[in-house]
Design an enzyme around this catalytic site. Structure first.
Site, PDB file in Angstrom:
ATOM      1  N   GLY A   7       5.865  48.006  13.462  1.00  0.00           N
ATOM      2  CA  GLY A   7       5.604  48.706  14.724  1.00  0.00           C
ATOM      3  C   GLY A   7       6.444  48.164  15.869  1.00  0.00           C
ATOM      4  CG  LEU A  66      -6.302  48.268   8.882  1.00  0.00           C
ATOM      5  CD1 LEU A  66      -6.213  49.084   7.587  1.00  0.00           C
ATOM      6  CD2 LEU A  66      -4.978  47.555   9.145  1.00  0.00           C
ATOM      7  CE  LYS A  84       0.572  45.731  21.483  1.00  0.00           C
ATOM      8  NZ  LYS A  84       0.637  44.332  21.215  1.00  0.00           N
ATOM      9  CG  ASP A  85       3.634  43.118  17.228  1.00  0.00           C
ATOM     10  OD1 ASP A  85       3.115  42.289  17.967  1.00  0.00           O
ATOM     11  OD2 ASP A  85       2.967  44.016  16.648  1.00  0.00           O
ATOM     12  CB  SER A 130      -6.225  43.822  15.677  1.00  0.00           C
ATOM     13  OG  SER A 130      -5.494  44.601  14.769  1.00  0.00           O
ATOM     14  CB  VAL A 185      -0.090  54.265  18.163  1.00  0.00           C
ATOM     15  CG1 VAL A 185      -1.249  55.217  18.434  1.00  0.00           C
ATOM     16  CG2 VAL A 185       0.767  54.790  17.023  1.00  0.00           C
ATOM     17  N   GLY A 210      -2.482  52.452  15.417  1.00  0.00           N
ATOM     18  CA  GLY A 210      -1.102  51.981  15.258  1.00  0.00           C
ATOM     19  C   GLY A 210      -0.787  51.717  13.798  1.00  0.00           C
ATOM     20  CG  HIS A 211      -2.774  48.551  11.770  1.00  0.00           C
ATOM     21  ND1 HIS A 211      -3.825  48.187  12.574  1.00  0.00           N
ATOM     22  CD2 HIS A 211      -1.952  47.477  11.708  1.00  0.00           C
ATOM     23  CE1 HIS A 211      -3.649  46.924  12.969  1.00  0.00           C
ATOM     24  NE2 HIS A 211      -2.529  46.478  12.466  1.00  0.00           N
TER      25      HIS A 211
END
Ligand code: AMP
Length: 282
Positions: A147, A33, A149-150, A186, A176, A36-37
Site C-alpha cells: 500500500g 484487516l 500508505k507506507d 489498523s 484507501v 486498505g488491506h
C-alpha cells in the site's frame, strides 16, 4: 480457504502449487484487516490465480518502547474478511515459528531505510525487510501487493527486491481513505475521536501542499511552510517530518520537479500517524 501455520507446511504447499493455477500473489499484513488491506487483496485477486495473505504481527519491526503488545489483533474477523475476499491461503505463523530461539540473521537495506521513518524508528525497517525476505522466500510469489500508505516501506522493499535479485514484481496500490481523507490504518482502532480529528490535519496539510504545487509553486520550502501552517503544530501535536522528496530516492528536494512525494509524520497525544501524497509535475 486454507490456513497454514508452519513453515514446513507452507513449503510443501509451495512445492505442490500447480503453475496451471496461475501466478501467486502475496499480500503481507499484520492483521486487524480494514478497507486498505481489502483493496490490496482485491487487486491481487484480479491479477493472480492464487492469492496468499500473511497475517503476522512482526515483533522485529517494533522498537522496545513501541506498541507490539497492544497492537490490535482480531483473528476471527480477519479470517472472515479473507474468506469474503476469496483468498486461497492464509499464512498465520507464530512468532516462534519465524524466529526460533537461535534466530540470528537480519536483512538490512542501506540509506533508503535510514531517513524519515528510519530516523524515528531506528530498527523498524530492518525488522520489515527481514520478515519480508522470509515471507518471499517461503511463499515465492510472482507478485506482492503493497500500500502507498507506507510509501517508504514500499521504496525499501523495492530496493531489497532489486538488490537481492528476487524474482517478483512489486505492485503499489493507492491509499484507501475515509470520506474526509483520513487514511485507514489498523492502529486507528485505538485512536480516540479527538485524536483522529486532530490527526486529520496531516492529510489536510499534505493536500494543501499538493494544491500549492498544482498552482505552480516549485520551491520546496514554500510548499513545506504551507503544510506546516495548515498543521498548526502545538497543543499536543508534534511534527516528526513534513517534507517534499524525490519519489524514487526519498531525498529531500529544494526545487520541485518530476515525481514528488510529500511525506509526513506527526504525533498526537502519544500516537504516531504517517501519510503521504504523490504529485507528478509535468
Ligand atoms: P499493515 O498490516 O499495516 O502492516 O499493512 C499491510 C499492507 O497494507 C501494507 O502494504 C500497507 O501499506 C497496506 N495498507 C495499510 N493501510 C492501507 C491503506 N489505508 N490503504 C492502502 N494500503 C494500506
Amino acid at each position: 480457504m486454507r490456513i497454514i501455520r508452519t513453515t514446513q507446511a507452507l513449503r510443501t504447499w509451495q512445492r505442490r502449487h500447480d503453475p496451471l493455477r496461475g501466478s501467486i500473489g502475496l499480500v503481507p499484513t499484520m492483521g486487524a484487516l480494514h478497507g486498505g488491506h481489502r483493496a490490496l487483496i482485491r487487486h491481487a485477486r484480479r491479477t493472480c490465480g492464487t492469492v496468499v495473505v500473511s497475517i503476522f504481527v512482526n515483533p522485529l519491526q517494533f522498537g522496545p518502547a513501541e506498541d507490539y503488545r497492544r497492537y490490535p489483533r482480531d483473528l476471527s474477523r480477519d479470517l472472515a474478511c479473507c474468506r469474503e475476499e476469496n483468498v486461497d491461503l492464509v499464512f498465520l505463523p507464530k512468532a516462534e515459528t519465524l524466529y526460533p530461539h537461535d534466530f540470528q540473521t537480519t536483512v538490512a537495506v542501506g540509506a533508503l531505510s535510514q531517513r524519515w521513518e528510519g530516523e524515528h524508528r531506528p530498527t523498524h525497517f530492518q525488522g520489515v525487510t527481514t520478515v519480508v525476505t522470509k515471507l518471499l522466500n517461503l511463499v515465492r510469489p510472482d507478485r506482492a501487493f503493497l500500500g502507498q500508505k507506507d510509501y517508504q516501506q514500499y521504496c525499501v522493499i523495492r530496493q531489497l527486491v532489486k538488490d537481492l535479485d528476487l524474482d517478483l514484481r512489486i505492485t503499489l496500490c493507492p491509499t484507501v481513505r475515509d470520506a474526509d481523507g483520513f487514511a485507514l490504518s489498523s492502529r486507528n482502532r485505538y485512536v480516540t475521536n479527538t485524536q483522529r480529528q486532530r490527526a486529520l490535519a496531516l492529510y489536510q496539510a499534505l493536500a494543501a501542499g499538493k494544491q500549492a504545487i498544482a498552482g505552480g509553486t516549485r520551491r520546496a520550502d514554500l510548499v513545506e511552510k504551507k503544510m506546516v501552517k495548515v498543521l498548526d503544530a502545538g497543543h499536543g501535536l508534534a511534527i516528526d517530518y513534513l517534507r517534499c522528496c524525490d519519489a524514487r530516492s526519498l531525498e529531500p528536494l529544494t526545487r520541485l520537479r518530476g515525481t514528488v512525494v510529500l511525506l509526513g509524520a506527526i504525533r498526537v497525544g502519544g500516537v504516531r500517524f504517517i501519510d503521504n501524497l504523490i504529485v507528478r509535475i509535468r
